[in-house]
Design an enzyme around this catalytic site. Sequence first.
Site, short mmCIF file in Angstrom:
data_model
loop_
_atom_site.label_atom_id
_atom_site.label_comp_id
_atom_site.label_asym_id
_atom_site.label_seq_id
_atom_site.Cartn_x
_atom_site.Cartn_y
_atom_site.Cartn_z
CE1 TYR A 202 16.01 29.24 -25.12
CE2 TYR A 202 13.86 29.98 -24.33
CZ TYR A 202 14.75 29.78 -25.37
OH TYR A 202 14.40 30.13 -26.65
CG PHE A 212 22.10 26.70 -29.29
CD1 PHE A 212 20.72 26.57 -29.25
CD2 PHE A 212 22.88 25.88 -28.48
CE1 PHE A 212 20.13 25.65 -28.41
CE2 PHE A 212 22.28 24.95 -27.63
CZ PHE A 212 20.90 24.84 -27.60
CG ASP A 213 17.10 29.87 -28.59
OD1 ASP A 213 16.96 31.10 -28.73
OD2 ASP A 213 16.15 29.06 -28.65
CB ILE A 236 13.73 18.93 -26.74
CG1 ILE A 236 14.28 19.84 -25.63
CG2 ILE A 236 13.97 19.53 -28.12
CD1 ILE A 236 15.79 20.07 -25.72
CE1 TYR A 262 15.56 21.29 -31.45
CE2 TYR A 262 17.20 21.43 -29.70
CZ TYR A 262 16.05 21.89 -30.31
OH TYR A 262 15.39 22.96 -29.78
CG PHE A 279 18.72 24.08 -22.61
CD1 PHE A 279 18.29 25.18 -23.36
CD2 PHE A 279 18.90 22.87 -23.26
CE1 PHE A 279 18.03 25.06 -24.71
CE2 PHE A 279 18.65 22.74 -24.61
CZ PHE A 279 18.22 23.84 -25.34
#
Length: 293
Positions: A202, A212-213, A236, A262, A279
């Site tokens: 991902y 961010f990730d 999530i 979140y 994502f």
Amino acid sequence: MKFKSILSFFAAGALLAACNNRVSVSDTGLKYQIHDQKGEGRKPKIGDILTVQLVLKNSRDSVLRDTYKEGRPLQVMLQTPPFKGSFEEGLAMLAKGDSASFFVSADSLFTRMMQPLPAGITKGTDIQFTVKVLEVQNEQEFQKGQAAAREGQVKVDAKIIDAYVAKNSLKTIETPSGLNYVIVKEGEGVKPVAGNMVSVHYVGKLLDGKEFDSSYKNPQSGGKPVDFPIGQGMVIPGWEEGIMNMRKGGKSTFIIPSSLAYGEAGSPGTIPPNSVLVFDVELVDVKNAPKQQ
């Protein structure tokens, strides 16, 4: 007014300000400094929820936490003071709209928490809690307010997602929960069900494209896919729903409303509060969960 009188006036004003900001000590030994206390707001009772802005500092004036910079105030339930000179004792002194600083013994605080002093906190020093009370609510009022805020945010997120989809000319599938996803590559394998182990690559991004990730760049996993059981609350909700709509080998882009990501908390320093997230997900593998011994 003569020049000398003007000087006297300002000197008196400075003295008054200094007196108003002096450090006082309560009967239990709590040191405090009142910044603003009008005496007109609602005062909290034990069990009430206070919404506050908080700046936490150590004895060297280093900031340990700042909810102003985090972009979200803190909610805290007022409890019976756990020890003499506690922060809870200070909160009980304030009303809605008031602000003050409280100097709490680090030794007493962490002894009560049964934890060692963390880095940056020296034995025998005080921790400074500077607090501004924004709201005082009982539990019923708080829950009602939270529900209304969540409902309002769902509508806000829907508008944000619609605008994003239109701007990027995307053809998405929208689910009843508000999740939008684009099938980039239709997989040919099985769809995962709750309890399966899935392996996923991902990339997570904010709506402005800021990454961010990423599993590809994760040094802990060496750039390998992440493995976790689906349908067990390990990720999530937007991921849970989106991945169970994919097939093994497939790729999709999820556009996830904040309520399925979140929420109002966000992830301090990484994801702002109430953020819609994007994502890019590849479902690498689907396996039956290992049998428990």
